[in-house]
Design a protein around this motif. Structure first.
Motif, PDB file in Angstrom:
ATOM      1  N   GLU A  61     -67.933 -26.180 -19.698  1.00 51.99           N
ATOM      2  CA  GLU A  61     -66.538 -25.718 -19.654  1.00 51.99           C
ATOM      3  C   GLU A  61     -66.326 -24.739 -18.498  1.00 51.99           C
ATOM      4  O   GLU A  61     -65.343 -24.838 -17.756  1.00 51.99           O
ATOM      5  CB  GLU A  61     -66.174 -25.023 -20.974  1.00 51.99           C
ATOM      6  CG  GLU A  61     -66.179 -25.919 -22.186  1.00 51.99           C
ATOM      7  CD  GLU A  61     -66.000 -25.140 -23.477  1.00 51.99           C
ATOM      8  OE1 GLU A  61     -65.762 -25.774 -24.515  1.00 51.99           O
ATOM      9  OE2 GLU A  61     -66.106 -23.889 -23.445  1.00 51.99           O
ATOM     10  N   ILE A 108     -69.540 -30.323 -22.292  1.00 51.04           N
ATOM     11  CA  ILE A 108     -68.552 -31.243 -22.852  1.00 51.04           C
ATOM     12  C   ILE A 108     -69.277 -32.478 -23.381  1.00 51.04           C
ATOM     13  O   ILE A 108     -70.097 -33.085 -22.679  1.00 51.04           O
ATOM     14  CB  ILE A 108     -67.523 -31.644 -21.784  1.00 51.04           C
ATOM     15  CG1 ILE A 108     -66.747 -30.400 -21.323  1.00 51.04           C
ATOM     16  CG2 ILE A 108     -66.568 -32.703 -22.315  1.00 51.04           C
ATOM     17  CD1 ILE A 108     -65.847 -30.640 -20.134  1.00 51.04           C
ATOM     18  N   ILE A 115     -65.868 -26.318 -15.048  1.00 46.08           N
ATOM     19  CA  ILE A 115     -64.543 -26.886 -14.796  1.00 46.08           C
ATOM     20  C   ILE A 115     -63.548 -25.776 -14.471  1.00 46.08           C
ATOM     21  O   ILE A 115     -62.726 -25.894 -13.552  1.00 46.08           O
ATOM     22  CB  ILE A 115     -64.058 -27.701 -16.013  1.00 46.08           C
ATOM     23  CG1 ILE A 115     -64.993 -28.889 -16.264  1.00 46.08           C
ATOM     24  CG2 ILE A 115     -62.628 -28.181 -15.803  1.00 46.08           C
ATOM     25  CD1 ILE A 115     -65.076 -29.870 -15.113  1.00 46.08           C
ATOM     26  N   LEU A 121     -64.625 -34.141 -15.036  1.00 45.73           N
ATOM     27  CA  LEU A 121     -64.650 -33.990 -16.494  1.00 45.73           C
ATOM     28  C   LEU A 121     -65.482 -35.116 -17.113  1.00 45.73           C
ATOM     29  O   LEU A 121     -64.967 -36.173 -17.477  1.00 45.73           O
ATOM     30  CB  LEU A 121     -63.226 -34.013 -17.059  1.00 45.73           C
ATOM     31  CG  LEU A 121     -62.460 -32.696 -17.028  1.00 45.73           C
ATOM     32  CD1 LEU A 121     -61.000 -32.923 -17.372  1.00 45.73           C
ATOM     33  CD2 LEU A 121     -63.071 -31.705 -18.009  1.00 45.73           C
ATOM     34  N   SER A 177     -63.601 -27.452 -25.215  1.00 43.61           N
ATOM     35  CA  SER A 177     -63.886 -28.829 -25.621  1.00 43.61           C
ATOM     36  C   SER A 177     -64.339 -28.899 -27.071  1.00 43.61           C
ATOM     37  O   SER A 177     -64.769 -27.901 -27.660  1.00 43.61           O
ATOM     38  CB  SER A 177     -64.967 -29.420 -24.715  1.00 43.61           C
ATOM     39  OG  SER A 177     -66.158 -28.645 -24.795  1.00 43.61           O
ATOM     40  N   VAL A 189     -60.609 -32.284 -24.767  1.00 41.15           N
ATOM     41  CA  VAL A 189     -60.745 -31.127 -23.870  1.00 41.15           C
ATOM     42  C   VAL A 189     -59.351 -30.579 -23.580  1.00 41.15           C
ATOM     43  O   VAL A 189     -58.461 -31.335 -23.172  1.00 41.15           O
ATOM     44  CB  VAL A 189     -61.427 -31.507 -22.540  1.00 41.15           C
ATOM     45  CG1 VAL A 189     -61.545 -30.273 -21.637  1.00 41.15           C
ATOM     46  CG2 VAL A 189     -62.795 -32.115 -22.790  1.00 41.15           C
ATOM     47  N   VAL A 200     -60.495 -23.614 -20.487  1.00 41.33           N
ATOM     48  CA  VAL A 200     -61.118 -24.931 -20.652  1.00 41.33           C
ATOM     49  C   VAL A 200     -61.925 -24.868 -21.944  1.00 41.33           C
ATOM     50  O   VAL A 200     -62.834 -24.043 -22.074  1.00 41.33           O
ATOM     51  CB  VAL A 200     -62.039 -25.295 -19.470  1.00 41.33           C
ATOM     52  CG1 VAL A 200     -62.670 -26.673 -19.707  1.00 41.33           C
ATOM     53  CG2 VAL A 200     -61.267 -25.288 -18.157  1.00 41.33           C
ATOM     54  N   VAL A 252     -57.137 -28.040 -21.272  1.00 43.57           N
ATOM     55  CA  VAL A 252     -57.183 -27.340 -19.988  1.00 43.57           C
ATOM     56  C   VAL A 252     -55.820 -26.684 -19.767  1.00 43.57           C
ATOM     57  O   VAL A 252     -54.788 -27.357 -19.819  1.00 43.57           O
ATOM     58  CB  VAL A 252     -57.487 -28.310 -18.825  1.00 43.57           C
ATOM     59  CG1 VAL A 252     -57.499 -27.549 -17.500  1.00 43.57           C
ATOM     60  CG2 VAL A 252     -58.819 -29.006 -19.048  1.00 43.57           C
TER      61      VAL A 252
END
Length: 217
Positions: free
Chosen positions: A161, A204, A164, A155, A188, A210, A186, A212
């Motif tokens: 996004e 991000i 991730i 991250l 941000s 963020v 995910v 999650v």
């Protein structure tokens, strides 16, 4: 699964039913171990029968435990024929998993069989967990925690996004997760305010919040 079937048999007796029709993949898996996307499970006091079409027949024979497996050639007509062949008169139905038209057609074709919606009663079936289920939940939590530990270092500003989200799902599956209960979330920056955001190609930014949300199963 034996404990789950006993709960359902108790519900059948409590509601004065002769059987129950189940349609949701979650309940079919919970009661039989069958992982297919479609099927119909008829449970009576004397046992159960899982009905599937030709696409899922071999899979159902391999996966379903404790029930007979039958081939369903015509959906509503086949269900109606099964009910009539067993001379059932009052059957509970997982109605929230059917369209109104499907419910009506089964009622019309299974003349003389009373279909009783029991959706709310079925929701309580899986609420109280047995020892095996508790262990499975603990296992899913452990997989999720380990995946998060591995992904946290990734991250960084500039990472997308969606990247991730993909990393989380990949690491959970690699650790033994049987898919995911819902697509990882995910989001941000300003998008972090969206409770059910879909991961995007957005990068991000430095100092951005963020959110999650994910899980294993």
């Amino acid at each position: 699964m034996k404990e789950a079937v006993k709960k359902l048999e108790h519900l059948i007796a409590e509601k004065g039913l002769e059987g129950v029709l189940l349609f949701s993949p979650e309940n079919l898996f919970y009661l039989t171990g069958y992982r297919g996307d479609e099927g119909v499970l008829l449970v009576e006091k004397r046992g159960g029968k899982l009905l599937v079409d030709g696409r899922y027949f071999t899979q159902a024979k391999e996966e379903a435990e404790g029930v007979e497996v039958g081939l369903l050639k015509s959906w509503t007509k086949g269900i109606a024929e099964e009910l009539l062949s067993r001379s059932l008169k009052r059957v509970g139905v997982e109605a929230h998993s059917l369209t109104l038209r499907q419910y009506q057609r089964i009622s019309e074709e299974a003349e003389g069989v009373e279909l009783v919606p029991i959706g709310e009663d079925l929701e309580g079936l899986r609420a109280r967990k047995g020892p095996d289920e508790v262990e499975a939940i603990k296992g899913a939590i452990a997989i999720s925690e380990e995946a998060l530990k591995e992904v946290l270092p990734l991250l960084k500003p500039g990472v997308k996004e969606i990247e991730i989200a993909l990393e989380l799902e990949f690491r959970m599956r690699r650790a033994g997760s049987e898919g995911v209960p819902f697509p990882p979330i995910v989001a941000s920056g300003p998008r972090a305010a969206l409770p059910h955001a879909t991961p995007t190609e957005k990068q991000i930014g430095a100092g951005e919040p963020v959110i999650v949300d994910f899980g294993a199963r």
